[in-house]
Motif scaffolding. Sequence first.
Motif, PDB file in Angstrom:
ATOM      1  N   PHE A 283       0.848  -1.431  -0.001  1.00 24.91           N
ATOM      2  CA  PHE A 283       0.030  -0.064  -0.025  1.00 24.91           C
ATOM      3  C   PHE A 283       1.105   1.281  -0.162  1.00 24.91           C
ATOM      4  N   SER A 284       0.367   2.455  -0.368  1.00 30.88           N
ATOM      5  CA  SER A 284       0.976   3.597  -0.284  1.00 30.88           C
ATOM      6  C   SER A 284       1.206   3.953   1.111  1.00 30.88           C
ATOM      7  N   THR A 285       1.896   4.789   1.444  1.00 22.25           N
ATOM      8  CA  THR A 285       2.338   5.135   2.610  1.00 22.25           C
ATOM      9  C   THR A 285       2.450   6.643   2.920  1.00 22.25           C
ATOM     10  N   ASP A 286       2.120   7.507   1.997  1.00 24.37           N
ATOM     11  CA  ASP A 286       2.358   8.666   1.886  1.00 24.37           C
ATOM     12  C   ASP A 286       1.208   9.646   2.427  1.00 24.37           C
ATOM     13  N   ARG A 287       0.125   8.953   3.165  1.00 29.05           N
ATOM     14  CA  ARG A 287      -0.836   9.826   3.710  1.00 29.05           C
ATOM     15  C   ARG A 287      -0.902   9.316   5.140  1.00 29.05           C
ATOM     16  N   PHE A 328      -8.822  -4.112   1.043  1.00 30.26           N
ATOM     17  CA  PHE A 328      -8.887  -2.687   1.611  1.00 30.26           C
ATOM     18  C   PHE A 328      -8.818  -1.661   0.403  1.00 30.26           C
ATOM     19  N   ILE A 329      -9.469  -0.717   0.804  1.00 31.71           N
ATOM     20  CA  ILE A 329      -9.375   0.516  -0.121  1.00 31.71           C
ATOM     21  C   ILE A 329      -7.975   1.188   0.252  1.00 31.71           C
ATOM     22  N   PRO A 330      -6.960   1.313  -0.614  1.00 29.21           N
ATOM     23  CA  PRO A 330      -5.881   1.905  -0.352  1.00 29.21           C
ATOM     24  C   PRO A 330      -6.122   3.325   0.135  1.00 29.21           C
ATOM     25  N   PRO A 331      -4.986   3.938   0.717  1.00 30.83           N
ATOM     26  CA  PRO A 331      -5.117   5.314   1.197  1.00 30.83           C
ATOM     27  C   PRO A 331      -5.041   6.431  -0.298  1.00 30.83           C
ATOM     28  N   HIS A 332      -3.991   5.993  -1.086  1.00 31.46           N
ATOM     29  CA  HIS A 332      -3.659   6.735  -2.193  1.00 31.46           C
ATOM     30  C   HIS A 332      -3.672   5.874  -3.281  1.00 31.46           C
TER      31      HIS A 332
END
Length: 364
Positions: A283-287, A328-332
């Motif tokens: 998953f992206s981790t930028d949020r 899961f719905i990803p953050p970004h």
Amino acid sequence: MQFRGDLPTPALLLDLDAFESNIATMAAHLRVRGKGFRPHGKTHKCPEVARALVAAGAIGCCAARLAEAEVFADHGIPGLLITTAVIGRDKIARAVTLAKRAPDTIFCVDDEANARDLNAAAQAAGVTVLVAIDLYFGRTGILPGAPALALARVIATLKNLTLMGLQSYDGDAAHTTPFDARKLRTDGSMAQAIETKAMLERDGIACPMITGGSTGTYRFDSENPGITELQPGSFVFMDLDYGRIGGADGPEYRDFKNALTVVTTVVSRPPGFAIVDGGYKAFSTDRPFTPRPVDLPGVTYGWAGDEHGRLNLADSPRELKVGDRLEFIPPHCDPTVNLYDSIYALRGDRVEAVWPIAARGKSQ
């Protein structure tokens, strides 16, 4: 034939019904309002997604980087607009090569020296390169108004460059909250672009295109008579970040459906928790918020390292066991997509196609 439950995890899944609904909604909205539709490929990096958008009426595809555009051109995607300036001898040479085989490609410029370098390379290759002036709204670009006019005057003297118009993307407007503040932000930015176009035209410089807009601002930008085309991207997939920006009817943005998920497997079940095989690499981790499990209200996800995520089951509505599969719905969506080699496109639980993310990692 593969089914949802057959896929190795973690994997990137696309709900085709939601995806096709999102495309139809955006395409119809812009078509009725007479706006060009050049969605941004940085979201999906996938030629099959770009083809679906062109089939729905898109005039082309934006690309964040030259390398992305090269991939889309390799797959026959027309109407490319590269939204980051091409800087340096190697990239300029590649840009000219791309212009030869895809002559409708548009390159953004915001610097006189860069424009001259691009023109010199185009002249040496015997080609004409299409350019758009990138206006500054908080990221890249030259200031609207007089500075942009000065650059346009230089471009008008460069015989191997043709000015197509203005790249007018305000990235911060896309996530401005609440809804009314977002309208004020994008209306103010686009007013500067429209006035810049008027300045060029009063100076005798043709400026047929103003392109910009986003998934968050498309409602407002599409009603603006001065904007000729829009370049939204995330609407095809959606993510938690866009869901939080708010809409006309409340704090949740519901114009488009969540079509993209990441499926994981429960690999361990310590007391009170479930460990899944999706962590920083899934998953992206930028949020500042974490992935949200689908159909599992009350359960929160926490990072547990590169390979794992930790679910707090204190308020879980059901028991979880090792081997259970969770989505899961990803953050970004954009950087999450860039972590995967392919997207599994599903119709219900059946895998209808596997689409390569051919521009994954193409950041040059």
